[in-house]
Design a protein around this motif. Structure first.
Motif: not given
Lengths: 346, 641
Positions: B227-253
């Motif tokens: 299920q999509p969730s904001w927290g889950g999106m942050v978790a996804d983004a965190a796992s790829v933070i090294a490759q993709d810096k942008w990913a954290l911004l929409p959900s975390g922001g």
């Protein structure tokens, strides 16, 4: 005056408990009085004397420890909440602080309508009519939709009076209703109270610390000090010929605005300079020096003798039908009017 | 007029409310309408297009499985906002209702609620919730409701203490005595102030709930990982933070912005609870400012030998728009050394404003716009704040109406006095202590050793006023300004304070400006008096003449309305109407509309203050005439001369 009593208080004592083992503090100690129909009884004393507590005891919001309160022949000393609500239309109250006694969130009309809605089954249109009528009667026509902060102190006090009157009570307890008001506004409110009494046959318990105001409105005056009655009697008698040293101290403390000397017994030294240099009847240290046995006023009384400090004075009824609680009454009474007795001898 | 509804509208118009409120509303609507708004299905994967930045096709980019971030944000907001709503509603409803009920009814209910509350507060809520999620996995609603329930114990306490205060408000007592039912009292009188207090807590809690929900989703409990969730999106983004810096911004922001918005609303709620915006919006500096032209020595008015002299003083306050509105106009008077001068009038006539202006203590932007105040040869109206402070410490003492309030409750009397003594005298603390005792003796306190150890609240009103006078005398002032010093006191205590004033006057040659509305006080204590009406002096005379032969209709009317002077049973003479506010002042006589002797001529022109004898001034065009045609009411009251 006893035969037409609306409210009778007999040997009433009220005690507040402070801490759970401490002896309750006695705010009222064996007070008896009677409010006749259509008359005003004035209750005078300094702050802390128990004036307000007496009013609250009648309204059932002070812890009565002994004695009785009888309203129209029915004992209301300890009544159920339900009976209290049934009695609400008959006994009403107006407080000193007109600012705090009206909810800032309700319009004046809503505040006045509240007791009406609670106690009578009326249609909204009728309620509105009644509210408009009573507001007009207190001199504020067409102001039902305004809010308390838009009014001056005197006007708010009128609203509080309107709220008390809307149920057509028999007895209104006026707790320091004019002490916060300016002279001219005070006169307006006093006149209003007098007019309303004539119109509706109201009885008032008029509580104040100022004898001249109480005297103006009252038929009968009760002077209390530290929860005990010092002197009570017909207003004019008490005001013009006070017997108890405490009453005399109270009266002499109210500065006259004129070089009248005094129309009353030589209570006040005539002339301004004499008044200035007069020592007063000692300072009330405010502590809880409640006298166990004697007269509570003994510590401040300029004429106290030994017996005053140890024995509680008995009631003495004078020829002009007032009651005095003073050991010295017999010694003092013959001197009244002869000029030998003043509050501050020497 | 400002009703309750208008206040809400007024609040909504403030940017601090509508910006965060509008933001939350937009997010909520967008999430509700996710079905229509999102360009893609939230679970549609496109493995050819992973970890993209924003583009026209994917406005917020794509994640590590090539899913559209915007769509996932919109759908993911649903469980997040639902969770916040569930938790916050439970928190608010339980907290407010239990708080109000236990505060209003007290007794066993209060005891049970307090006991339960204490018990709940000892539970570590996050552990309780995790334990419950272990038993009922993927039931986020239950977790949020549990959070709300556990949190409400704190809110209950806050609301209960407000309710205890409201319960004792006179209007609640009055409603109870008016026979109003308990249910109605609770709903109408107890609830609104409780809600106002609780609002701050509720908004803050909503922010906490959002973080909590996201946190749970982040660690992957409480909902299915698909299920999509904001927290889950942050978790996804965190796992790829090294490759993709942008990913954290929409959900975390978004989580950060929402939490911030709730916090701002809490701030706004706190401001609303503490009262409508009023005087605080006034601009302008407090204190005394002088018009530049007036300081010119060429047109400086004459200075007499008096200790205090007011010359044509006009004081103005800024209104809501910032324009200066005069509240006191053209006041002139003198106070000599050792003289007691009274200032009389109804409230709203400017008595206290004049007193405060002399002290340089006008608040809310009030200024002396013209005229000058001269004390001991110094022109106070030219002083800056620093010089004024020194003067207040040495030359002029001030006594207010509320003696207990004027003494700092945190210090003993001795410490307050020592502070006052040492503020202007460099002496050792032993000497200061001695001086403190002397001062208490000076104000006739019989046991100074006991009183120095007392706190303000342990003193009776009269005693506190004596201490306040002692503090004022610490600097050996030449002038004492007493603003209704005995209004709050019993008559017997009042008489004692007045006797003290007289003693101080004779012993220390102290001059006193006594503001009062009590004729008796002024007559018995002052040599001369000023009567003020609507910001003007209407009459000025020696007190004996003033009370026996008042020349201004206002003075006369004010004197006559005194119940001490009226035969019992007759109606008191009254002055109809009320003092006009400064905005309603007219060019002519300001008393005219309440005056029984008013003529058309009274309102035609400004009425000057006219000197009618050596030491009397009157502001009335008919004073001479009235004195002759009107048998003097007051004189007729005097016993045969």
């Amino acid at each position: 005056m006893l035969d037409d009593a609306l409210l009778e208080i007999h040997e009433l004592s009220v005690g507040f408990r402070r801490g759970w083992r401490a002896q309750p503090v006695r705010a009222l100690d064996g007070v008896s009085m009677c409010i006749p129909r259509g008359k005003t009884v004035g209750l005078v004393g300094e702050s802390g004397s128990g004036k307000t507590t007496l009013g609250r005891a009648i309204l059932g919001i002070a812890p009565i420890t002994s004695g009785s309160v009888t309203f129209q022949g029915e004992s209301i000393t300890h009544t159920s909440i339900r009976r209290r609500r049934q009695l609400a239309p008959y006994i009403q109250v107006v407080f000193q602080d007109s600012n705090g006694s009206l909810s800032p969130r309700l319009s004046v009309g809503a505040s006045v309508a509240e007791p009406l809605r609670a106690c009578k089954q009326l249609s909204p249109a009728k309620v509105r009519n009644e509210v408009d009528a009573v507001l007009e009667r207190v001199g504020l026509p067409g102001s039902a939709r305004r809010y308390p902060h838009e009014f001056s102190g005197g006007q708010r006090q009128r609203v509080a009076i309107a709220r008390a009157l809307v149920l057509r009570p028999r007895l209104v307890i006026c707790d320091e209703v004019v002490s916060e008001l300016d002279l001219s506004v005070r006169a307006q409110v006093l006149n209003l109270l007098a007019d309303l009494q004539r119109e509706y046959g109201l009885s008032y318990l008029f509580i104040a610390h100022n004898l001249s105001v109480v005297h103006y409105l009252s038929d009968w005056i009760v002077v209390i000090y530290r929860g005990r009655v010092m002197e009570s009697g017909p207003a004019t008698q008490i005001y013009n010929h006070p017997i108890h040293p405490y009453t005399r101290l109270l009266l002499s403390s109210e500065p006259a605005p004129l070089p009248v000397g005094d129309v009353r017994d030589n209570l006040r030294p005539v002339g301004r300079d004499a008044a200035k240099s007069t020592p007063r009847g000692g300072t009330d240290l405010g502590g809880s020096t409640t006298t166990v046995g004697g007269c509570p006023f003994a510590t401040r009384c300029p004429v106290a003798i030994d017996i005053c400090r140890s024995v509680r004075p008995n009631e003495a009824v004078t020829s002009d039908s007032r009651t005095v609680f003073c050991h010295l009454y017999n010694a003092v009474a013959p001197l009244i009017g002869s000029g030998d007795y003043a509050v501050n001898p020497g | 007029m400002i009703g309750a509804n208008d206040r809400w509208l007024h609040a909504l118009r403030r940017p601090r409310v509508y910006i965060p409120g509008g933001f939350i509303l937009v997010v909520v609507l967008a999430c509700v309408g996710a079905g229509w708004l999102s360009p893609f299905s939230p679970s549609r994967q496109d493995l050819t297009n992973i970890d993209q930045g924003p583009s026209w096709r994917h406005l917020l980019g794509t994640d590590s499985l090539g899913r559209d971030v915007l769509s996932r944000l919109l759908y993911g907001g649903r469980p997040a906002l639902l969770g916040v709503a569930e938790g916050t509603v439970v928190f608010a409803v339980v907290g407010i209702s239990l708080g109000v009920l236990s505060g209003y009814f007290g007794g066993w209910l209060d005891r049970v609620v307090s006991w339960l509350g204490d018990w709940v507060l000892t539970l570590p809520s996050i552990i309780v919730v995790l334990a419950m999620l272990a038993v009922f996995p993927s039931d986020m609603s239950m977790a949020m409701v549990t959070f709300g329930l556990l949190g409400s114990a704190g809110l209950t306490r806050v609301v209960r203490s407000t309710a205890l205060q409201t319960r004792e408000e006179l209007y609640v007592v009055a409603a109870r005595l008016g026979g109003v039912s308990r249910r109605r009292i609770v709903l109408r009188h107890m609830l609104p102030p409780a809600v106002a207090t609780a609002a701050v807590q509720v908004f803050l809690f909503a922010g906490v709930m959002l973080l909590m929900q996201s946190g749970l989703a982040f660690i992957g409990v409480g909902m299915s990982p698909l299920q999509p969730s904001w927290g889950g999106m942050v978790a996804d983004a965190a796992s790829v933070i090294a490759q993709d810096k942008w990913a954290l911004l929409p959900s975390g922001g978004l989580i950060a912005l929402m939490t911030l918005a709730f916090g701002l609303l809490a701030d706004a709620a706190r401001d609303m609870a503490s009262g409508p915006p009023s005087a605080r919006t006034w601009t302008g500096m407090p204190g005394v400012h002088h018009l530049p032209g007036r300081a010119d020595p060429a047109n400086a008015p004459r200075v007499s030998g008096a200790l205090l002299e007011l010359i044509g003083v006009t004081i103005a306050y800024p209104d809501r728009k910032g324009d200066l509105v005069p509240v006191v106009t053209d006041v002139s008077c003198e106070v000599d050394i050792g003289e007691v001068v009274g200032v009389l009038g109804e409230s709203g006539c400017g008595k206290s404003t004049v007193a405060l202006a002399i002290m340089g203590l006008l608040a809310g932007g009030g200024t002396v716009v013209s005229g000058s105040i001269v004390f001991d040869g110094q022109r106070l109206t030219e002083f800056d704040e620093k010089t004024y402070a020194r003067l207040r410490g040495t030359g002029i003492g001030f006594i207010s109406q509320d003696p207990i309030g004027s003494l700092d409750p945190n210090f003993r009397v001795g410490s307050l006095l020592r502070e006052a003594v040492r503020a202007h005298q460099r002496i050792s603390s032993v000497k200061a202590r001695q001086r403190a005792l002397e001062l208490l003796e000076m104000v006739r306190i019989s046991d100074p050793d006991r009183v120095v150890r007392c706190y303000a609240h342990e003193l009776s009103g009269g005693m506190a006023q004596r201490v306040a006078i002692a503090v004022a005398l610490a600097s050996d002032p030449k002038l004492l300004i007493a603003d209704e010093p005995t209004t709050a006191l019993d008559p017997t205590v009042q008489a004692e304070i007045m006797t003290l004033f007289q003693t101080l006057r004779t012993e220390k040659c102290l001059a006193i400006l006594l503001v009062s509305h009590d004729w008796g006080i002024v007559y018995q204590n002052c040599s001369k008096a000023i009567v003020m009406y609507a910001g003007q002096i209407v009459e000025q005379a020696p007190t004996v003449e003033l009370v026996t032969r008042p020349n201004h209709p206002y003075t006369k009317a004010l004197l006559e309305s005194n119940p001490q002077l009226v035969t019992k049973g007759r109606p008191l003479p009254v002055i109809a109407g009320t003092v006009p506010p400064p905005s309603a002042w007219t060019e002519g006589c300001r008393f005219a509309e309440r005056c029984q002797y008013a003529l058309p001529a009274c309102t035609a022109h400004a009425v000057p203050l006219v000197r009618i004898s050596d030491n009397r001034n009157v502001r009335c065009i008919r004073s001479v005439e009235l004195r002759e045609i009107e048998p003097d009411v007051i004189t007729s009251l005097l016993p045969g001369d």
